[in-house]
Design a protein around this motif. Structure first.
Motif, PDB file in Angstrom:
ATOM      1  N   MET A 220      -0.019  -1.864   8.304  1.00 57.43           N
ATOM      2  CA  MET A 220      -0.335  -1.551   6.911  1.00 57.43           C
ATOM      3  C   MET A 220      -1.829  -1.697   6.631  1.00 57.43           C
ATOM      4  N   LEU A 223      -3.568   1.407   8.026  1.00 59.19           N
ATOM      5  CA  LEU A 223      -3.369   2.585   7.185  1.00 59.19           C
ATOM      6  C   LEU A 223      -4.134   2.465   5.869  1.00 59.19           C
ATOM      7  N   SER A 224      -4.196   1.259   5.322  1.00 58.97           N
ATOM      8  CA  SER A 224      -4.860   1.046   4.043  1.00 58.97           C
ATOM      9  C   SER A 224      -6.339   1.371   4.115  1.00 58.97           C
ATOM     10  N   GLY A 348      -0.864   2.313  13.165  1.00 60.02           N
ATOM     11  CA  GLY A 348      -1.476   2.898  11.978  1.00 60.02           C
ATOM     12  C   GLY A 348      -2.507   3.954  12.333  1.00 60.02           C
ATOM     13  N   SER A 372      -4.304   5.728   0.541  1.00 59.27           N
ATOM     14  CA  SER A 372      -4.884   4.398   0.729  1.00 59.27           C
ATOM     15  C   SER A 372      -4.368   3.428  -0.329  1.00 59.27           C
ATOM     16  N   CYS A 374      -1.519   3.592  -1.969  1.00 56.25           N
ATOM     17  CA  CYS A 374      -0.106   3.298  -1.697  1.00 56.25           C
ATOM     18  C   CYS A 374       0.051   2.275  -0.580  1.00 56.25           C
ATOM     19  N   PHE A 375      -0.708   2.449   0.497  1.00 58.22           N
ATOM     20  CA  PHE A 375      -0.591   1.508   1.608  1.00 58.22           C
ATOM     21  C   PHE A 375      -1.113   0.121   1.238  1.00 58.22           C
ATOM     22  N   THR A 379       1.124  -3.221   1.362  1.00 52.69           N
ATOM     23  CA  THR A 379       0.627  -4.423   2.036  1.00 52.69           C
ATOM     24  C   THR A 379       0.712  -5.626   1.109  1.00 52.69           C
TER      25      THR A 379
END
Length: 399
Positions: A220, A223-224, A348, A372, A374-375, A379
């Motif tokens: 996470m 991905l963020s 990710g 970004s 959403c991730f 998290t």
């Protein structure tokens, strides 16, 4: 000769800087590579995905080899491979060569985290561990921050192949630093009066549930921040009317601010056990700032300030994250543990580039930044849920 703790930290930090320069080499060049290689963003996302797939597959086995063969020896081999990968693209600047190079560089990248953390865990005193992790991570963020000006600057001044030549030279320099730096520490320097609270060496591995939670957290996190680090420049240029210069400036400020945030996070990591709450609060605030960037038209200076704040908040999380992993690791098995949970970064790194590249190719530039957000929200929720259900605490916290 065995290096001092400060000497060891310096060497490992230099290598970590180079590893992040290599990680960011292709993402930093994304606005320029479609024209240079006659490919789309999806194809470039696939190339970045190859890097991460290979790293994800090899990282855990390489963690075992780090504990068996020695971290310094493995790091030297990784630097040679990384230098060779980027030298290949410099010599043959084509998309097929880039795919091969990303596979080789991904193999090299699989060594860095387990080897770095193994060396630090064995060679740094426990009471300095949080700050040591923060300095090590700071160096990595600094390497990533140097990538846009170095890589794009060289490409604009000469050609993209010279950018890749610079990345290859960096790997050769890192190899020389380790070659001249002394031998590997063999004594666990981080023992403390409460060292018995950490899992013993006889424990082959941390609990599977703990490893799964930490690996998902790393995914996470990847991905963020990956949407911002690797694709937001192209998104800002394509969908928000931001110039390439202003977008690169914002990204550079984000990366440098992330590095500064890491140093602040290192102080927190040595002084608090509430690592999950620190991460959740920082990421929630970062997500709100990204929403602001999407919704409010910003001038170039204001965009750089916003990106700096987002980067600082993201950086605060890193040392506490590393302390959580070390706390879960049996003594002497740090390479294995970090090798396993760090695959989350690579998972990710596989999903993100293809997703974000698809959004850009479809003209959905704002979707990159919304992803970004959403991730980051996922998290934050995941960390708070885990803290409430079963907090993961380091064995020793400096009061």
């Amino acid at each position: 000769m065995k290096p001092s703790a400060n000497g060891l930290l310096t060497q490992v930090s230099i290598v970590h800087l180079i590893s992040h320069l290599h990680i960011m080499a292709v993402p930093a060049m994304l606005p320029l590579l479609p024209a240079a290689m006659q490919v789309g963003f999806v194809e470039l996302g696939v190339a970045i995905g190859v890097f991460n797939v290979v790293s994800a597959v090899v990282q855990a086995p390489l963690g075992f080899l780090v504990d068996r063969w020695g971290a310094r020896r493995m790091l030297m081999a990784a630097l040679v491979l990384g230098a060779a990968a980027f030298a290949l693209v410099a010599a043959v600047p084509t998309y097929p060569a880039l795919l091969v190079a990303m596979a080789i560089a991904g193999l090299a990248n699989g060594v860095y985290h387990p080897a770095d953390y193994s060396l630090l865990s064995r060679g740094i005193a426990h009471e300095r561990m949080g700050r040591a992790f923060s300095i090590h991570t700071f160096a990595g963020f600094l390497g990533g921050a140097l990538a846009p000006p170095l890589m794009v600057g060289a490409a604009l001044a000469w050609s993209p192949r010279w950018s890749f030549a610079i990345a290859a030279l960096a790997g050769a320099i890192g190899f020389a630093v380790l070659l001249l730096g002394g031998r590997e520490p063999v004594v666990q320097a981080s023992a403390s009066p409460r060292a018995a609270e950490r899992p013993r060496t006889g424990s082959a591995m941390a609990p599977v549930a703990t490893l799964a939670v930490l690996t998902l957290l790393f995914t996470m996190l990847s991905l963020s921040t990956g949407a911002i680090e690797r694709f937001s420049v192209s998104a800002l240029v394509q969908g928000f009317g931001v110039s390439l210069g202003a977008a690169n400036l914002a990204l550079t400020v984000f990366l440098f601010a992330s590095a500064i945030g890491v140093l602040a996070g290192g102080v927190l990591a040595d002084r608090t056990a509430r690592h999950g709450h620190v991460a959740a609060a920082a990421f929630a605030m970062a997500a709100m700032l990204v929403v602001g960037v999407i919704q409010v038209p910003l001038s170039a200076p204001a965009l750089a300030v916003a990106y700096g704040a987002i980067g600082f908040l993201s950086g605060i999380v890193a040392p506490s994250r590393d302390m959580l992993v070390r706390a879960a690791s049996p003594a002497g098995a740090e390479g294995k543990t970090f090798g396993i949970v760090s695959t989350g970064f690579n998972v990710g790194g596989v999903i993100g580039p293809i997703l974000f590249g698809y959004l850009l190719d479809k003209g959905l530039a704002s979707g990159v930044l919304w992803a970004s957000v959403c991730f980051m929200a996922i998290t934050t929720a995941m960390v708070l849920f885990q803290e409430r259900k079963e907090p993961i605490r380091p064995a020793l916290v400096r009061r």
